[in-house]
Design an enzyme around this catalytic site. Sequence first.
Site, PDB file in Angstrom:
ATOM      1  N   TYR A 283      -4.373  -5.857   0.878  1.00  0.00           N
ATOM      2  CA  TYR A 283      -3.052  -5.256   2.042  1.00  0.00           C
ATOM      3  C   TYR A 283      -1.154  -6.972   1.467  1.00  0.00           C
ATOM      4  O   TYR A 283      -1.670  -7.887   1.585  1.00  0.00           O
ATOM      5  CB  TYR A 283      -3.045  -5.675   3.580  1.00  0.00           C
ATOM      6  N   TYR A 333       5.396   1.321   0.813  1.00  0.00           N
ATOM      7  CA  TYR A 333       4.806   0.382   2.598  1.00  0.00           C
ATOM      8  C   TYR A 333       4.900   1.259   2.816  1.00  0.00           C
ATOM      9  O   TYR A 333       6.194   2.086   3.952  1.00  0.00           O
ATOM     10  CB  TYR A 333       5.816  -0.518   1.604  1.00  0.00           C
TER      11      TYR A 333
END
Length: 388
Positions: A283, A333
């Site tokens: 992440y 994203y």
Amino acid sequence: MDAAIVGLGITDVGRVYGRSAPDFVADAVRRAVADAGLTLADVDGLLVSSGTTRDVDVSLQRRLGLRDLRLLSEMQAFGASAGAMLGHAAAAVTCGLADVVACVFADAPLRAGESAGAAYAGRRRYALSGAAALRTVAGGNPTVQYALAARRHMQAYGTTSEQLGAVAVAQRRWAALNPLAQQREPLTLEQHQASRWIAEPLHLLDCCLVSNGGAAVVVTRADRAADLAQPPVHVLGLAQGHPGQPATRGSGFGLTTGAATAGPEALRRAGLRVADVDLLELYDCYTYTVVVTLEDYGFCAKGEGGPFVAAGHTAPGGPLPVNTGGGQLSGYYLWGMTPLTEAVTQARGHAGERQVSRRDVIMVSGNGGILDHHSTVILSPHPREERR
């Protein structure tokens, strides 16, 4: 754990206008189910990540026309939600609470004619109190708060802006090989350093993209997975870490994260070690997050994450591929679905030009809040028994 990911669905992602988050989320589930060679009638479990804007919820069941679900829930751990959903789904199919579970996230913050920076402005719908409220009043949007974390890491260990930039440059090289990536043009360290400040020490190119779109995965038992349309991706280990650290003097804020708990625990549950991991999908809401996660997972010593990435270890051709689709910095994203979808693609051997040769063990991270939540998933194209 006896579960596998058998379906993957990704909608059009990026500056895709004219579609709502509920549109994207339903589309992603339909794509994932079809990818598995199943029908919506086969789905008896549905886990939905609501995002910060709360535009999607359990009403997705009605939108999809699903009947007689045995498992239905809305889950929220921010960027750690994808890993948390996958863990819940894997446990459910293993224990017989459901047979086929879809896990899905979607969001549509971008508006035509508006900047990416304005996408989430004014859309926070939950209350803050105490230190968190004080930081917000003082201008503590997520970038400002991550800038505080990055600055503390720099002061403690000597991490530099150029080392953070090495993360962005490496991931842009991976993104150039990914047809789904939003940013594929070459990026140099000089361009990174020249990009404007967002909140020192974070430049524009230290920050993730903003995207409209959705993604879903379908989970079932490993024994059933073998008969479906796609190569199964086996879930070997799962763990979470929620440190609850305040951003105050004496805490580990910015220096250690929930990855330090979740990473080793997920590997232990999988019966593996750091040395067994072939590639990482991390992440990367900011370049700093990649550096601190590499350290907390044990791929380098604490404080050595900056030199580790600057040496090219994570770039194409390096010994430890990281964020092979470009991540959230250059790919797209979709919260924790970004690293998870790339991990599934790599595990299947479907990554095209960016496909890595060694993919037996893939480690996936999710990070939520301001380093408040963490999820780790260990995936493999091979079932557990074949790795013993």
